[in-house]
Design a protein around this motif. Structure first.
Motif, PDB file in Angstrom:
ATOM      1  N   UNK A   1       0.796  -1.230   0.000  1.00 32.34           N
ATOM      2  CA  UNK A   1       0.000   0.000   0.000  1.00 32.34           C
ATOM      3  C   UNK A   1       0.828   1.280   0.000  1.00 32.34           C
ATOM      4  N   UNK A   2       2.135   1.160   0.289  1.00 28.18           N
ATOM      5  CA  UNK A   2       2.987   2.318   0.511  1.00 28.18           C
ATOM      6  C   UNK A   2       3.099   2.583   1.999  1.00 28.18           C
ATOM      7  N   UNK A   3       4.209   3.160   2.427  1.00 28.07           N
ATOM      8  CA  UNK A   3       4.380   3.479   3.842  1.00 28.07           C
ATOM      9  C   UNK A   3       5.515   4.478   4.015  1.00 28.07           C
ATOM     10  N   UNK A   4       5.535   5.092   5.176  1.00 22.01           N
ATOM     11  CA  UNK A   4       6.617   5.990   5.567  1.00 22.01           C
ATOM     12  C   UNK A   4       7.084   5.563   6.949  1.00 22.01           C
ATOM     13  N   UNK A   5       8.392   5.434   7.100  1.00 21.79           N
ATOM     14  CA  UNK A   5       8.989   4.959   8.342  1.00 21.79           C
ATOM     15  C   UNK A   5      10.011   5.943   8.861  1.00 21.79           C
TER      16      UNK A   5
END
Length: 133
Positions: A117-121
């Motif tokens: 889905x996409x992500x930011x970490x």
């Protein structure tokens, strides 16, 4: 004799970086993203918060993964902390992590992360990693 600490509110000379409201999409969209291109990695961008330059370099980054992207397969020489700010990522063993999850990989662990889905970490490494093929 030790120097007494500054009183609360007293100005000090220091370098400090502040990213307010880091869980806000507007804040994350406002940082400068640079494409992270290396073998085994697809669809990722990085914003470096800091890197040390010593015997065991440490680093902290914001990492953004496009939907369907993944990182490289690597082994950790030190601890890695990952905090999910947006979206969801999965480890190559099938474990899934969402917003607010904190994941700590121990030294010697080998893994690859990806996202549908996409992500930011927020990623913090106390030592470099060794690519695995």
């Amino acid at each position: 004799m030790p120097t007494p600490p500054n009183s609360v509110g007293a100005p000090t000379d220091r370098s400090v970086t502040v990213l307010r409201d880091l869980l806000s999409p507007e804040t994350l969209d406002s940082v400068e993203w640079k494409r992270w291109i290396e073998p085994g990695r697809t669809g990722t961008a990085i914003h470096t918060l800091y890197e040390t330059d010593d015997d065991r370099p440490a680093s902290a980054q914001l990492i953004r993964f496009d939907p369907g992207s993944h990182g490289d397969l690597h082994e950790h020489l030190g601890y890695e902390l990952m905090f999910v700010l947006q979206g969801e990522f999965r480890n190559d063993n099938g474990d899934r992590y969402g917003v607010g999850d904190l994941v700590i990989e121990e030294p010697g662990s080998v893994h690859r992360i990806g996202t549908e889905t996409g992500c930011t970490l927020l990623g913090i490494r106390e030592a470099p990693v060794v690519p695995k093929n």
